[in-house]
Scaffold this motif. Sequence first.
Motif, PDB file in Angstrom:
ATOM      1  N   ALA A 170     -65.093  29.905 -21.045  1.00 58.06           N
ATOM      2  CA  ALA A 170     -65.844  29.379 -19.905  1.00 58.06           C
ATOM      3  C   ALA A 170     -67.060  28.577 -20.374  1.00 58.06           C
ATOM      4  CB  ALA A 170     -66.282  30.515 -18.994  1.00 58.06           C
ATOM      5  N   PHE A 171     -67.694  29.049 -21.441  1.00 61.61           N
ATOM      6  CA  PHE A 171     -68.829  28.337 -22.019  1.00 61.61           C
ATOM      7  C   PHE A 171     -68.400  26.956 -22.522  1.00 61.61           C
ATOM      8  CE2 PHE A 171     -71.012  27.397 -26.091  1.00 61.61           C
ATOM      9  CZ  PHE A 171     -72.251  27.086 -25.591  1.00 61.61           C
ATOM     10  N   GLY A 172     -67.333  26.922 -23.319  1.00 61.45           N
ATOM     11  CA  GLY A 172     -66.847  25.644 -23.843  1.00 61.45           C
ATOM     12  C   GLY A 172     -66.419  24.695 -22.737  1.00 61.45           C
ATOM     13  N   SER A 173     -65.724  25.208 -21.747  1.00 59.79           N
ATOM     14  CA  SER A 173     -65.271  24.371 -20.626  1.00 59.79           C
ATOM     15  C   SER A 173     -66.445  23.792 -19.835  1.00 59.79           C
ATOM     16  CB  SER A 173     -64.368  25.159 -19.689  1.00 59.79           C
ATOM     17  OG  SER A 173     -63.175  25.500 -20.348  1.00 59.79           O
ATOM     18  N   ALA A 174     -67.526  24.549 -19.742  1.00 58.91           N
ATOM     19  CA  ALA A 174     -68.696  24.075 -18.986  1.00 58.91           C
ATOM     20  C   ALA A 174     -69.313  22.849 -19.629  1.00 58.91           C
ATOM     21  CB  ALA A 174     -69.733  25.191 -18.878  1.00 58.91           C
ATOM     22  N   TRP A 175     -69.161  22.676 -20.933  1.00 61.00           N
ATOM     23  CA  TRP A 175     -69.750  21.546 -21.653  1.00 61.00           C
ATOM     24  C   TRP A 175     -68.804  20.371 -21.796  1.00 61.00           C
ATOM     25  CZ3 TRP A 175     -74.738  20.922 -22.494  1.00 61.00           C
ATOM     26  CH2 TRP A 175     -75.550  22.046 -22.410  1.00 61.00           C
ATOM     27  N   ARG A 176     -67.597  20.486 -21.239  1.00 57.13           N
ATOM     28  CA  ARG A 176     -66.617  19.386 -21.320  1.00 57.13           C
ATOM     29  C   ARG A 176     -67.143  18.172 -20.576  1.00 57.13           C
ATOM     30  NH1 ARG A 176     -61.311  21.484 -19.663  1.00 57.13           N
ATOM     31  NH2 ARG A 176     -61.247  22.154 -21.817  1.00 57.13           N
TER      32      ARG A 176
END
Length: 101
Positions: A93-99
């Motif tokens: 979820a963290f990585g996806s938020a920075w996409r």
Amino acid sequence: VVAQGRNVSVNGAAVPEGRPYLHKGLGVTWPGDWVAVASSLGVRVAWDRHLAVTVTAEPELRGGTWGLCGTYTDDPADDFVRPDGDIAAFAAAFGSAWRVP
């Protein structure tokens, strides 16, 4: 800076493999099989040209960073801060938020 396999370019201009590059506070070097990019801002990114990436920051940046590399506070509780300031419960979820698009 764009790096794809053995090809590295800065602002669209190729940087020949093995030849150091320095321009306006941005440096590209070739330590061993790696390619490393360092900025005058105090951040260095090294890539093995396959899967491994390391990011290092100067101590002066402690507590002044955010994004995929974290907040640089040595506090695991704030490692997954999303762009909106909330904490993601999971790494995905963290990585996806920075996409970005």
